[in-house]
Design a protein around this motif. Structure first.
Motif, mmCIF file in Angstrom:
data_model
loop_
_atom_site.group_PDB
_atom_site.id
_atom_site.type_symbol
_atom_site.label_atom_id
_atom_site.label_comp_id
_atom_site.label_asym_id
_atom_site.label_seq_id
_atom_site.Cartn_x
_atom_site.Cartn_y
_atom_site.Cartn_z
ATOM 1 N N HIS A 17 0.836 -1.203 0.000
ATOM 2 C CA HIS A 17 0.000 0.000 0.000
ATOM 3 C C HIS A 17 0.873 1.256 0.000
ATOM 4 O O HIS A 17 0.627 2.195 -0.766
ATOM 5 N N TRP A 18 1.880 1.263 0.863
ATOM 6 C CA TRP A 18 2.751 2.437 0.929
ATOM 7 C C TRP A 18 3.660 2.554 -0.287
ATOM 8 O O TRP A 18 4.001 3.661 -0.711
ATOM 9 N N ALA A 19 4.045 1.421 -0.867
ATOM 10 C CA ALA A 19 4.828 1.466 -2.101
ATOM 11 C C ALA A 19 4.039 2.172 -3.200
ATOM 12 O O ALA A 19 4.573 3.012 -3.940
ATOM 13 N N LEU A 20 2.763 1.844 -3.291
ATOM 14 C CA LEU A 20 1.893 2.505 -4.273
ATOM 15 C C LEU A 20 1.738 3.986 -3.951
ATOM 16 O O LEU A 20 1.825 4.844 -4.838
ATOM 17 N N TRP A 21 1.470 4.273 -2.693
ATOM 18 C CA TRP A 21 1.252 5.657 -2.258
ATOM 19 C C TRP A 21 2.445 6.546 -2.591
ATOM 20 O O TRP A 21 2.301 7.627 -3.163
ATOM 21 N N LEU A 22 3.645 6.081 -2.233
ATOM 22 C CA LEU A 22 4.850 6.879 -2.482
ATOM 23 C C LEU A 22 5.112 7.038 -3.971
ATOM 24 O O LEU A 22 5.512 8.110 -4.437
ATOM 25 N N GLU A 23 4.903 5.983 -4.737
ATOM 26 C CA GLU A 23 5.134 6.042 -6.181
ATOM 27 C C GLU A 23 4.181 7.034 -6.844
ATOM 28 O O GLU A 23 4.593 7.828 -7.700
ATOM 29 N N LEU A 24 2.912 6.998 -6.468
ATOM 30 C CA LEU A 24 1.945 7.874 -7.120
ATOM 31 C C LEU A 24 2.154 9.331 -6.736
ATOM 32 O O LEU A 24 2.002 10.226 -7.569
ATOM 33 N N TRP A 25 2.511 9.603 -5.475
ATOM 34 C CA TRP A 25 2.802 10.982 -5.125
ATOM 35 C C TRP A 25 4.069 11.457 -5.826
ATOM 36 O O TRP A 25 4.186 12.623 -6.214
ATOM 37 N N ASN A 26 5.020 10.550 -6.029
ATOM 38 C CA ASN A 26 6.231 10.899 -6.760
ATOM 39 C C ASN A 26 5.922 11.271 -8.208
ATOM 40 O O ASN A 26 6.591 12.121 -8.798
ATOM 41 N N ARG A 27 4.887 10.628 -8.765
ATOM 42 C CA ARG A 27 4.513 10.907 -10.154
ATOM 43 C C ARG A 27 3.494 12.031 -10.269
ATOM 44 O O ARG A 27 3.115 12.401 -11.376
ATOM 45 N N SER A 28 3.017 12.559 -9.145
ATOM 46 C CA SER A 28 1.875 13.469 -9.180
ATOM 47 C C SER A 28 2.151 14.738 -9.991
ATOM 48 O O SER A 28 1.231 15.329 -10.553
ATOM 49 N N HIS A 29 3.416 15.148 -10.063
ATOM 50 C CA HIS A 29 3.729 16.351 -10.843
ATOM 51 C C HIS A 29 3.475 16.146 -12.325
ATOM 52 O O HIS A 29 3.306 17.118 -13.074
ATOM 53 N N ALA A 30 3.437 14.878 -12.761
ATOM 54 C CA ALA A 30 3.290 14.583 -14.188
ATOM 55 C C ALA A 30 1.872 14.157 -14.560
ATOM 56 O O ALA A 30 1.607 13.897 -15.727
ATOM 57 N N VAL A 31 0.966 14.055 -13.577
ATOM 58 C CA VAL A 31 -0.394 13.621 -13.878
ATOM 59 C C VAL A 31 -1.330 14.825 -13.905
ATOM 60 O O VAL A 31 -0.965 15.928 -13.492
ATOM 61 N N ASP A 32 -2.542 14.612 -14.402
ATOM 62 C CA ASP A 32 -3.477 15.730 -14.535
ATOM 63 C C ASP A 32 -4.098 16.094 -13.190
ATOM 64 O O ASP A 32 -3.974 15.379 -12.199
ATOM 65 N N GLU A 33 -4.783 17.218 -13.179
ATOM 66 C CA GLU A 33 -5.363 17.729 -11.950
ATOM 67 C C GLU A 33 -6.408 16.784 -11.346
ATOM 68 O O GLU A 33 -6.436 16.607 -10.122
ATOM 69 N N PRO A 34 -7.268 16.151 -12.158
ATOM 70 C CA PRO A 34 -8.216 15.197 -11.562
ATOM 71 C C PRO A 34 -7.540 14.055 -10.814
ATOM 72 O O PRO A 34 -8.029 13.617 -9.763
ATOM 73 N N ALA A 35 -6.417 13.563 -11.324
ATOM 74 C CA ALA A 35 -5.703 12.477 -10.637
ATOM 75 C C ALA A 35 -5.133 12.972 -9.313
ATOM 76 O O ALA A 35 -5.196 12.269 -8.297
ATOM 77 N N ARG A 36 -4.594 14.177 -9.299
ATOM 78 C CA ARG A 36 -4.076 14.739 -8.044
ATOM 79 C C ARG A 36 -5.210 14.953 -7.052
ATOM 80 O O ARG A 36 -5.035 14.757 -5.840
ATOM 81 N N ALA A 37 -6.382 15.341 -7.559
ATOM 82 C CA ALA A 37 -7.529 15.537 -6.677
ATOM 83 C C ALA A 37 -7.965 14.216 -6.048
ATOM 84 O O ALA A 37 -8.389 14.186 -4.882
ATOM 85 N N ARG A 38 -7.834 13.128 -6.790
ATOM 86 C CA ARG A 38 -8.190 11.815 -6.230
ATOM 87 C C ARG A 38 -7.225 11.413 -5.126
ATOM 88 O O ARG A 38 -7.622 10.827 -4.115
#
Length: 204
Positions: free
Chosen positions: A110-131
């Motif tokens: 769970h934390w591996a996913l969490w850290l990876e997605l926040w690391n990628r958050s600068h490259a994803v769209d605003e709706p994904a960051r909102a999720r």
């Protein structure tokens, strides 16, 4: 006419597995082999789908990972609501909250996913960051409610609940990242002890 001699049997439809089965398989793969070894082709083989079919349903690997995290959070959310709804002292429920928040250990999926997605958050769209933010806010709201209840019952020191919850979650995030990365001196038991001492000092 059904059953007539020489008639061909009906062609079996190639139905996709339920979404939850795909997400559960993705989480199991991350837990077993690590996030870096999760591929669309490998996951497709596990669930009986081609990587093309997976991309058709999820559009991208990032979206698959985000939905897997959301699915995992749904499971955690049910556990959290059950723990926080128990008829026990607020301080005991606060410990249960912390226990659910902190990773089970290094490479917690769970934390591996969490850290990876926040690391990628600068490259994803605003709706994904909102999720991702929605996930953060669900934890925050539950913590604020717990602090308010504890103060109203006289079980915890009265604090600015929203402000204290923001600071506490920052502390939990820092400790949790250390546990997930297996930094020296950051064994889970040590971290839980330090967080417990901080809560006693701040809210006792």
């Amino acid at each position: 006419m059904t059953g007539a001699a020489g008639a061909k049997p009906p062609r079996r439809r190639n139905t996709a597995p339920p979404r939850e089965a795909v997400l559960a398989a993705a989480m199991a793969s991350i837990a077993e082999r690590g996030l870096e070894r999760l591929t669309m082709a490998g996951l497709g083989r596990e669930v009986g789908m081609s990587s093309g079919h997976l991309l058709y349903y999820f559009h991208s690997k990032d979206e698959l990972l985000l939905q897997t995290l959301e699915w995992s959070e749904e499971q955690l959310g049910m556990d959290r609501r059950a723990a926080l709804g128990r008829q026990v002292p607020v301080r005991t429920r606060l410990d249960a909250y912390v226990d659910l928040y902190v990773p089970a250990g290094p490479r917690d999926p769970h934390w591996a996913l969490w850290l990876e997605l926040w690391n990628r958050s600068h490259a994803v769209d605003e709706p994904a960051r909102a999720r991702l933010l929605d996930i953060e806010l669900s934890w925050h709201r539950d913590l604020v409610a717990l602090l308010v209840e504890g103060a109203s019952r006289g079980e915890l020191r009265a604090v600015d609940a929203d402000r204290f919850a923001t600071r506490l979650r920052a502390l939990l995030d820092g400790f949790s990242t250390h546990v997930a990365m297996a930094l020296p001196g950051s064994e889970r038991s040590q971290v839980l002890t330090q967080i417990g001492e901080f809560l006693d000092e701040s809210l006792g």
